[in-house]
Design a protein around this motif. Structure first.
Motif, mmCIF file in Angstrom:
data_model
loop_
_atom_site.group_PDB
_atom_site.id
_atom_site.type_symbol
_atom_site.label_atom_id
_atom_site.label_comp_id
_atom_site.label_asym_id
_atom_site.label_seq_id
_atom_site.Cartn_x
_atom_site.Cartn_y
_atom_site.Cartn_z
ATOM 1 N N CYS A 1 9.739 13.627 6.621
ATOM 2 C CA CYS A 1 10.288 13.795 7.970
ATOM 3 C C CYS A 1 9.902 12.642 8.890
ATOM 4 O O CYS A 1 10.563 12.400 9.895
ATOM 5 C CB CYS A 1 9.861 15.122 8.578
ATOM 6 N N LEU A 2 8.827 11.936 8.555
ATOM 7 C CA LEU A 2 8.421 10.831 9.422
ATOM 8 C C LEU A 2 9.186 9.560 9.089
ATOM 9 O O LEU A 2 9.190 8.596 9.850
ATOM 10 C CB LEU A 2 6.912 10.586 9.312
ATOM 11 N N SER B 1 13.947 11.584 10.002
ATOM 12 C CA SER B 1 13.802 12.838 10.746
ATOM 13 C C SER B 1 15.058 13.700 10.695
ATOM 14 O O SER B 1 15.069 14.796 11.235
ATOM 15 C CB SER B 1 13.458 12.538 12.200
ATOM 16 N N TYR C 1 7.587 19.300 9.289
ATOM 17 C CA TYR C 1 6.629 18.636 10.173
ATOM 18 C C TYR C 1 5.406 19.541 10.346
ATOM 19 O O TYR C 1 5.529 20.723 10.652
ATOM 20 C CB TYR C 1 7.280 18.359 11.536
ATOM 21 N N ASN D 1 4.837 22.926 14.571
ATOM 22 C CA ASN D 1 5.290 22.827 13.176
ATOM 23 C C ASN D 1 6.742 23.266 13.044
ATOM 24 O O ASN D 1 7.255 24.035 13.861
ATOM 25 C CB ASN D 1 4.415 23.704 12.276
ATOM 26 N N ASP D 2 7.361 22.782 11.972
ATOM 27 C CA ASP D 2 8.694 23.258 11.620
ATOM 28 C C ASP D 2 8.594 24.632 10.958
ATOM 29 O O ASP D 2 7.538 25.028 10.468
ATOM 30 C CB ASP D 2 9.344 22.303 10.612
ATOM 31 N N ARG E 1 14.152 22.410 14.952
ATOM 32 C CA ARG E 1 13.608 21.050 14.825
ATOM 33 C C ARG E 1 14.380 20.067 15.725
ATOM 34 O O ARG E 1 13.799 19.215 16.382
ATOM 35 C CB ARG E 1 13.643 20.617 13.374
ATOM 36 N N THR F 1 8.625 13.504 15.564
ATOM 37 C CA THR F 1 10.018 13.281 15.162
ATOM 38 C C THR F 1 10.888 13.121 16.410
ATOM 39 O O THR F 1 10.700 13.825 17.401
ATOM 40 C CB THR F 1 10.551 14.452 14.302
#
Ligand SMILES: [Zn+2]
Length: 239
Positions: free
Chosen positions: A10-11, A14, A40, A48-49, A96, A208
């Motif tokens: 994700c980094l 995204s 994340y 967090n996701d 997200r 993100t």
């Protein structure tokens, strides 16, 4: 933020909503480490996701994602996942994406405030439905804050790319304004991740973001609170 042994997809991208992964380990039957993840992990003011991990017909809800001893751990709602399992991860993308828009919006506001008043960010908390933002400012002036919101909103209507990349630590720390948090200094790593809003701001950041300011929408002031010189507080949300 620690160096991370899990490949945090994700980094890098995204916008990944789904991915395949392999279960590396499972602790106490419900804390799952994957070889790579789009989820994340809570940190840096960003929650967090959530989403699901799917193995065959079994769907495991991801209720929390955190970073522990350098690993990203996914807490799932029931037992059954085993090391070696091939799984599919699916994000709660709606949540997200809101957080990405809010995070980028917060950077824009921080940058404008910092440039215009010298304010430093003393705290921030992104939530799905609003953002709380604390900063240091000599004089508390609601009208002034509203002006900065208007400035930020004008930018959100325009085509401004947002990029993220890594730079060697020394090079990154030479960028003026790279650290806008009053107390949190970037992690002691050889490479620092930088989020750049082209032409406006560069900040050391592990969160993100959206790819363009056009995606942010409009920022609306919810309320302000005056908690003293180092904690002028503002709550905003996005349309
Ligand atoms: Zn940030």
């Amino acid at each position: 933020m620690n160096a991370c042994m899990t490949n945090a997809l994700c980094l890098v991208d995204s916008y990944l909503k789904e991915s395949e992964a392999t279960v590396v380990s499972v602790k106490d039957e419900k804390y799952v480490v994957l070889d790579q993840t789009i989820f994340y992990a809570k940190g840096g003011g960003q929650p967090n996701d959530t989403g699901v991990i799917i193995r065959g017909k079994d769907v495991y809800k991801v209720v929390y994602v955190g970073k522990f001893s350098g690993e990203i751990s996914h807490e799932v709602d029931h037992v059954g996942l085993k090391p070696g399992d091939r799984v599919k991860c699916v994000l709660n993308w709606e949540r997200r994406y809101k957080l990405m828009r809010s995070h980028t919006a917060a950077h824009v506001l921080a940058s404008l405030l910092n440039k215009g008043t010298g304010a430093l960010i003393t705290g921030n908390q992104l939530k799905e439905d609003h953002v709380r933002f604390d900063f240091s400012l000599e004089k508390f002036d609601k009208a002034l804050l509203e002006e900065y919101l208007v400035k930020a909103n004008n930018l959100f209507g325009t085509d401004v790319p947002v990029k993220w990349y890594e730079l060697p630590r020394k090079e990154a720390l030479e960028i003026p304004g790279i650290v806008k948090m009053a107390e949190a200094f970037p992690p002691n790593l050889p490479m620092l991740r930088v989020v750049e809003i082209v032409g406006l701001d560069r900040q050391a950041d592990g969160g993100t973001h959206v790819r363009n300011l056009k995606e942010v929408g409009k920022m609306k002031l919810v309320k302000t609170e005056n908690k003293g010189k180092n904690n002028r507080r503002i709550y905003f949300k996005l349309d």
